[in-house]
Design an enzyme around this catalytic site. Structure first.
Site, mmCIF file in Angstrom:
data_model
loop_
_atom_site.group_PDB
_atom_site.id
_atom_site.type_symbol
_atom_site.label_atom_id
_atom_site.label_comp_id
_atom_site.label_asym_id
_atom_site.label_seq_id
_atom_site.Cartn_x
_atom_site.Cartn_y
_atom_site.Cartn_z
ATOM 1 N N SER A 31 47.469 -58.065 -29.996
ATOM 2 C CA SER A 31 47.482 -58.009 -31.452
ATOM 3 C C SER A 31 48.042 -59.318 -32.033
ATOM 4 O O SER A 31 47.506 -60.387 -31.792
ATOM 5 C CB SER A 31 48.284 -56.786 -31.899
ATOM 6 O OG SER A 31 48.135 -56.537 -33.281
ATOM 7 N N HIS A 89 42.680 -56.609 -31.928
ATOM 8 C CA HIS A 89 42.113 -55.439 -32.603
ATOM 9 C C HIS A 89 42.308 -55.600 -34.105
ATOM 10 O O HIS A 89 42.953 -56.531 -34.574
ATOM 11 C CB HIS A 89 42.724 -54.136 -32.083
ATOM 12 C CG HIS A 89 44.198 -54.002 -32.303
ATOM 13 N ND1 HIS A 89 44.940 -52.947 -31.815
ATOM 14 C CD2 HIS A 89 45.106 -54.788 -32.957
ATOM 15 C CE1 HIS A 89 46.208 -53.097 -32.171
ATOM 16 N NE2 HIS A 89 46.329 -54.201 -32.863
#
Length: 205
Positions: free
Chosen positions: A100, A125
């Site tokens: 992330s 993501h």
């Protein structure tokens, strides 16, 4: 609450022994560690370390080691902007995982000096968040998430060379990469198993 024990090291300074925590010792070698969730307090600490190292020597490389599951977007972007603000090169290293916001910070290092150890894992993501409140609040928060999604995709596109559309498509779900895959994707430049494999010959003095 689980407490994390911070090791101390003892150095002979020539005027006697001096004890310091391991992170302060690493800072002497221009090494900054991001080894947990990226929160606002962590971001403030990392930013302060980066600015201190810039003030000490605005031209010498800084090394940032990342082992993080990600965290808060605003905290991560604050670190990202600081890295870009510095006048010196920033070498980034993934050890363990950079997921992330951790992956974004890994990619933000100076091109040619972004590394991962052989068994590292990276993941990108789309942003997420719990939305509560009135219908108007929910609309506003949903719009903010969509704005951040596009903003993060643009940053990753700039750092990796991937088209924005591909970043958005790949980020719809958790998109995992091994170290070699991360090279192809543009997150990193080289997989290293030894400090001697990097362009930085003085990783630890």
């Amino acid at each position: 609450m689980q407490m994390t024990l911070v090791p101390y090291v003892v150095e002979d300074t020539g005027r006697g022994e001096r004890a310091m925590d391991i992170y302060s010792r690493l800072l002497k070698d221009r090494i900054v560690m991001i080894g947990q969730e990226i929160t606002e307090p962590l971001a403030n600490t990392v930013i302060a370390q980066l600015l201190f190292l810039m003030s000490e020597d605005p031209k010498k490389d800084i090394k940032v080691f990342i082992n993080s599951p990600g965290g808060y977007i605003t905290a991560g972007l604050a670190i990202y902007d600081t890295i870009r603000f510095l006048g010196c090169d920033v070498n980034t290293y993934c050890i363990g995982q950079a997921a992330s916001m951790g992956a974004l910070l890994l990619s933000a290092g100076t091109k040619g000096k972004r590394y991962a150890l052989p068994h590292s894992r990276m993941m990108i993501h789309q942003p997420s968040g719990g939305i509560i409140g009135t219908s108007a609040d929910i609309q506003l928060q949903a719009a903010e998430i969509l704005t951040l999604k596009k903003h993060l995709a643009n940053i990753l596109s700039e750092c990796t060379g991937q088209p924005v559309e591909k970043i958005i498509e790949d980020s719809e779900r958790d998109f995992f990469m091994g170290a070699e895959d991360a090279i192809s994707y543009g997150l990193i430049d080289k997989v290293v198993s030894s400090a001697k494999d990097t362009k930085d010959k003085d990783t630890i003095s």
